[in-house]
Design a protein around this motif. Structure first.
Motif, PDB file in Angstrom:
ATOM      1  N   SER A  11       6.615 -11.554  -8.247  1.00 24.20           N
ATOM      2  CA  SER A  11       6.856 -11.291  -6.822  1.00 24.20           C
ATOM      3  C   SER A  11       5.650 -10.614  -6.183  1.00 24.20           C
ATOM      4  CB  SER A  11       8.092 -10.400  -6.659  1.00 24.20           C
ATOM      5  OG  SER A  11       9.249 -11.054  -7.143  1.00 24.20           O
ATOM      6  N   GLU A  12       5.059  -9.654  -6.900  1.00 21.92           N
ATOM      7  CA  GLU A  12       3.865  -8.984  -6.386  1.00 21.92           C
ATOM      8  C   GLU A  12       2.725  -9.970  -6.197  1.00 21.92           C
ATOM      9  OE1 GLU A  12       3.020  -4.592  -7.689  1.00 21.92           O
ATOM     10  OE2 GLU A  12       3.739  -5.697  -9.437  1.00 21.92           O
ATOM     11  N   TRP A  44      -9.217  -5.643   1.134  1.00 23.86           N
ATOM     12  CA  TRP A  44      -8.507  -5.575  -0.148  1.00 23.86           C
ATOM     13  C   TRP A  44      -7.528  -4.400  -0.161  1.00 23.86           C
ATOM     14  CZ3 TRP A  44      -8.418  -9.650  -2.960  1.00 23.86           C
ATOM     15  CH2 TRP A  44      -9.524 -10.498  -3.090  1.00 23.86           C
ATOM     16  N   GLN A  45      -7.931  -3.286   0.435  1.00 21.84           N
ATOM     17  CA  GLN A  45      -7.064  -2.117   0.465  1.00 21.84           C
ATOM     18  C   GLN A  45      -5.807  -2.385   1.295  1.00 21.84           C
ATOM     19  OE1 GLN A  45      -7.493   0.893  -1.257  1.00 21.84           O
ATOM     20  NE2 GLN A  45      -5.378   1.113  -0.593  1.00 21.84           N
ATOM     21  N   SER A  46      -5.942  -3.186   2.360  1.00 23.71           N
ATOM     22  CA  SER A  46      -4.770  -3.502   3.180  1.00 23.71           C
ATOM     23  C   SER A  46      -3.732  -4.280   2.371  1.00 23.71           C
ATOM     24  CB  SER A  46      -5.194  -4.306   4.416  1.00 23.71           C
ATOM     25  OG  SER A  46      -5.677  -5.599   4.053  1.00 23.71           O
ATOM     26  N   ILE A  47      -4.204  -5.124   1.445  1.00 27.15           N
ATOM     27  CA  ILE A  47      -3.277  -5.854   0.573  1.00 27.15           C
ATOM     28  C   ILE A  47      -2.582  -4.872  -0.362  1.00 27.15           C
ATOM     29  CG2 ILE A  47      -3.034  -7.664  -1.166  1.00 27.15           C
ATOM     30  CD1 ILE A  47      -5.542  -8.974  -0.025  1.00 27.15           C
ATOM     31  N   ALA A  48      -3.364  -3.946  -0.933  1.00 31.66           N
ATOM     32  CA  ALA A  48      -2.791  -2.941  -1.834  1.00 31.66           C
ATOM     33  C   ALA A  48      -1.773  -2.081  -1.091  1.00 31.66           C
ATOM     34  CB  ALA A  48      -3.901  -2.070  -2.418  1.00 31.66           C
ATOM     35  N   ASP A  49      -2.089  -1.722   0.155  1.00 41.29           N
ATOM     36  CA  ASP A  49      -1.169  -0.898   0.954  1.00 41.29           C
ATOM     37  C   ASP A  49       0.149  -1.638   1.197  1.00 41.29           C
ATOM     38  OD1 ASP A  49      -3.067   1.078   1.068  1.00 41.29           O
ATOM     39  OD2 ASP A  49      -3.810   0.509   3.057  1.00 41.29           O
ATOM     40  N   ARG A  50       0.060  -2.950   1.450  1.00 43.92           N
ATOM     41  CA  ARG A  50       1.268  -3.740   1.689  1.00 43.92           C
ATOM     42  C   ARG A  50       2.159  -3.756   0.434  1.00 43.92           C
ATOM     43  NH1 ARG A  50       2.138  -8.277   5.058  1.00 43.92           N
ATOM     44  NH2 ARG A  50       0.332  -7.565   6.251  1.00 43.92           N
ATOM     45  N   LEU A  54       6.050  -1.667  -0.366  1.00 47.56           N
ATOM     46  CA  LEU A  54       7.284  -2.312  -0.821  1.00 47.56           C
ATOM     47  C   LEU A  54       7.907  -1.598  -2.020  1.00 47.56           C
ATOM     48  CD1 LEU A  54       6.174  -6.039  -0.521  1.00 47.56           C
ATOM     49  CD2 LEU A  54       7.625  -4.752   1.045  1.00 47.56           C
ATOM     50  N   ASN A  55       7.176  -0.612  -2.591  1.00 43.14           N
ATOM     51  CA  ASN A  55       7.676   0.170  -3.736  1.00 43.14           C
ATOM     52  C   ASN A  55       8.157  -0.733  -4.873  1.00 43.14           C
ATOM     53  OD1 ASN A  55       7.269   2.689  -2.463  1.00 43.14           O
ATOM     54  ND2 ASN A  55       9.176   2.441  -1.324  1.00 43.14           N
TER      55      ASN A  55
END
Length: 237
Positions: A11-12, A44-50, A54-55
């Motif tokens: 899913s990630e 890339w950080q924006s993807i990690a933040d997204r 979602l936890n």
């Protein structure tokens, strides 16, 4: 130092690929200036933040882990396509949803052909079968590669890290110079205050000395007047 690859759930990985589509223009910007490198990292950080929002995992994802995972997904889908081609099967037979998105995103780099012979003997690793058509994988730099990046992703990461390190050291040096200058100014103020205090005390000492002399003169004046009276009394007697 390169970041160790981390496990991403299916899913990630799928969400990673979907968000990548939104920020890929920033990631694919040409050039290796400090500003462009910073923008790529921000993307890339924006993807990690997204993903972190979602936890979906207890360990927060870093932008380095996201970047490495994206490259792995792209490499895996190409390997599977080559493997299925060699076996004469469909390249999408065991492709994950994330890999399916990667394949779709990179279709612009694939040239369709009309030859019905799958995986010809001349170059069995350069063709795959997609929906009954023959497509050729061009020997180009991966679509996800940063401009100036070769086949070794670790080298690019090292360049990025070195550039960031140089920028960080420049910032630290600038901060150190500012701190030294501020310390120098504080010392100058302290010395000026000490000088003012010294002059103030010196003036107080001069004033006290002047008062002592004034009183001494007053006493001597009184003694002179006393002697004059005594002399006058002696003359009258």
């Amino acid at each position: 130092m390169a970041t160790r690859a981390a496990y991403f759930s299916p899913s990630e990985a799928e969400i990673l690929m979907e968000v990548y589509e939104e920020v890929k223009e920033q990631i694919k910007m040409k050039g290796n200036t400090a500003t462009i490198i910073k923008q790529r990292k921000k993307a890339w950080q924006s993807i990690a933040d997204r993903l972190n929002a979602l936890n979906m995992t207890q360990s927060p994802r870093t932008w380095q882990q996201v970047k490495i995972k994206y490259k792995n997904i792209l490499q895996n889908v190409k390997k599977k396509a080559h493997k299925k081609c060699s076996a004469g099967g469909s390249p999408k037979a065991d492709i994950t949803p994330a890999e399916d998105i990667a394949l779709a995103e990179n279709k612009a780099r694939i040239n369709e052909g009309t030859d019905t012979n799958i995986c010809s003997s001349q170059d069995s690793n350069s063709f795959i079968k997609v929906s009954g058509s023959i497509v050729k994988l061009e020997p180009q730099i991966p679509d996800d590669a940063d401009p100036g990046e070769g086949t070794n992703a670790a080298e690019t990461d090292a360049i990025d890290d070195e550039t960031s390190s140089l920028g960080s050291r420049k910032h630290e040096n600038s901060q150190a110079i500012k701190q030294l200058y501020a310390q120098h100014m504080r010392q100058q103020i302290q010395l000026a205050n000490m000088d003012m205090e010294y002059k103030k005390r010196k003036m107080e000492d001069l004033a006290l000395d002047s008062e002592i002399k004034r009183r001494t003169i007053r006493i001597l004046d009184l003694k002179i007047k006393k002697l004059e009276r005594e002399l006058q009394e002696d003359d009258t007697s």
